[in-house]
Motif scaffolding. Structure first.
Motif, PDB file in Angstrom:
ATOM      1  N   GLY A 183       5.832 -10.075   2.533  1.00  0.00           N
ATOM      2  CA  GLY A 183       5.307 -11.304   1.940  1.00  0.00           C
ATOM      3  C   GLY A 183       5.791 -12.591   2.557  1.00  0.00           C
TER       4      GLY A 183
ATOM      5  N   ARG B 156       4.970 -10.220  -3.733  1.00  0.00           N
ATOM      6  CA  ARG B 156       5.937  -9.977  -2.661  1.00  0.00           C
ATOM      7  C   ARG B 156       6.541 -11.284  -2.169  1.00  0.00           C
ATOM      8  NH1 ARG B 156       2.825  -5.354   1.030  1.00  0.00           N
ATOM      9  NH2 ARG B 156       2.596  -3.824  -0.664  1.00  0.00           N
TER      10      ARG B 156
ATOM     11  N   LYS C  32       3.140  -6.133  -7.105  1.00  0.00           N
ATOM     12  CA  LYS C  32       1.766  -6.376  -6.679  1.00  0.00           C
ATOM     13  C   LYS C  32       1.826  -7.155  -5.367  1.00  0.00           C
ATOM     14  CE  LYS C  32       0.135  -6.698 -11.462  1.00  0.00           C
ATOM     15  NZ  LYS C  32      -0.439  -7.585 -12.494  1.00  0.00           N
ATOM     16  N   ARG C  33       0.747  -7.085  -4.606  1.00  0.00           N
ATOM     17  CA  ARG C  33       0.759  -7.731  -3.297  1.00  0.00           C
ATOM     18  C   ARG C  33       1.079  -9.219  -3.405  1.00  0.00           C
ATOM     19  NH1 ARG C  33      -0.502  -6.606   1.786  1.00  0.00           N
ATOM     20  NH2 ARG C  33      -1.019  -4.471   1.208  1.00  0.00           N
ATOM     21  N   ASP C  34       0.539  -9.898  -4.418  1.00  0.00           N
ATOM     22  CA  ASP C  34       0.781 -11.338  -4.535  1.00  0.00           C
ATOM     23  C   ASP C  34       2.161 -11.669  -5.107  1.00  0.00           C
ATOM     24  OD1 ASP C  34       0.431 -10.618  -7.173  1.00  0.00           O
ATOM     25  OD2 ASP C  34      -1.265 -11.950  -7.551  1.00  0.00           O
TER      26      ASP C  34
END
Length: 383
Positions: free
Chosen positions: A213, A104, A100-102
């Motif tokens: 990220g 990374r 998920k993006r958070d």
């Protein structure tokens, strides 16, 4: 009226095979007499396994490996017809789509699962492995992959370093005594379309880590780690990773493959087109249809449509390119061999709708039908 369709995937929407099928349906709707051959393609990133397995009458397999943050993931790979060549994608084992993006975080992400995937392919009896590097979530210079293959990276206390880019700065000794002799007999061919060095302002951390990220502070720390690792390798193994073109690809996986596994770093699209024998298929072709999600100035720099167009240009075969989004860069596309290009989108639409697989499929089919009708008229007129 022989037509060859070789669409790249429309990322986030349709695979190469799905895009090809929609295009074929549109042409046949225009005229059922068209003789059509489809060739799945990729440029070394997403879709590489699928394209090569279908082109070479191979088989798909699945293995459970360690994901980028340590969770077990299922990774698909292929073995080509003949059973001696395996095909893997880094993204299947350590890719951004697995997070998920958070989640990374290249300080923590590891390429360990990619090494496990390589081991799995070797156990199947392969002596050659084609690797697509695109889409990795890592910036660990490939040490995770190498750890899975038997290499040990030790700190000042003689302890194994852990996973992630943060560990590079701690490496003081490299031990290859546990590496299997079988690994030395494997030929690695790596699809790599970037020339970035391992570290520095054009290196893996500064150029690629932010999209994985990393904040500015992390980028500096990761870059220091990459430089430290390169110096350790140069000192102990007399291998200059920084001099390798493409060493910074996929968070430094380029360095690991070329420096430790004696891999060839090759143009992704050239490798794919060689394996799919597209050049031979063009001998009986009168029109080529290609395309991808977005056509722009970058398309002419190593992307699948440009590689296909260049081959067709050598044989004076017209090439029409289709895309969901067509931006500036037409002159470069013409120079690459594209005769004309069109957007498949018929009017104003939001991105989410445009990416819907059914919408994209319908748009490609409609565009292909219109091109087919014009092509049929030209052939009837003897043009």
């Amino acid at each position: 009226m022989n037509i060859l369709i070789a669409m790249d995937s429309l990322k986030g929407s349709l695979s190469s095979i799905e895009a090809n099928k929609a295009c074929e349906e549109g042409f046949l709707q225009a005229d059922s007499r068209f003789r059509i051959e489809t060739v799945p393609v990729a440029d070394g990133g997403e879709g590489t396994v699928e394209a090569l397995v279908y082109a070479a009458d191979g088989q798909f397999f699945e293995a459970e490996v360690t994901g980028p943050l340590g969770k077990i993931v299922k990774a698909r790979y292929g073995i080509l017809g003949g059973g001696r060549t395996g095909v893997i994608e880094a993204a299947e084992a350590c890719g951004l789509p697995l997070l998920k993006r958070d989640e990374r975080n290249p300080m923590e992400a590891t390429a360990f699962g990619l090494g496990e995937l390589i081991h799995e392919v070797i156990e199947k009896g392969c002596t050659e492995i084609i690797v697509g590097l695109g889409g990795s979530a890592t910036n660990d210079a490939g040490i995770g992959m190498l750890q899975a293959l038997g290499y040990r990276f030790l700190d000042d206390n003689g302890e194994d370093v852990r996973f992630g880019g943060k560990e590079l700065i701690r490496i003081s000794e490299i031990d290859d005594s546990g590496v299997s002799e079988r690994l030395k007999d494997i030929k690695f061919r790596v699809a790599c379309d970037v020339t970035n060095p391992l570290y520095g302002m054009q290196g893996a951390a500064h150029v690629f880590a932010p999209q994985k990220g990393a904040d500015p502070e992390m980028v500096l720390e990761l870059d220091k780690g990459l430089e430290h690792f390169a110096q350790a390798v140069l000192s102990q193994l007399q291998i200059n990773l920084q001099e390798i073109r493409g060493a910074g690809a996929a968070g430094g996986l380029g360095a690991a493959f070329a420096g430790f596994l004696d891999a060839e770093l090759e143009s992704g699209i050239s490798l794919i087109l060689e394996q799919t024998k597209l050049k031979e298929k063009l001998l009986k072709t009168e029109l080529v249809i290609t395309g991808e999600g977005k056509l722009d100035g970058q398309t002419s720099m190593g992307k699948a449509p440009a590689g296909i167009a260049q081959l067709a240009k050598e044989k004076n075969i017209p090439v029409i390119a289709l895309a969901g989004d067509v931006s500036e860069g037409g002159a470069a596309l013409y120079e690459a061999g594209v005769t004309a290009f069109f957007s498949i989108v018929s009017g104003p639409v939001d991105l989410e709708t445009a990416l819907d697989p059914e919408v994209a499929r319908s748009n490609i089919k409609r565009a292909a039908e219109q091109i087919g009708r014009v092509w049929r008229l030209n052939k009837s007129a003897g043009l």
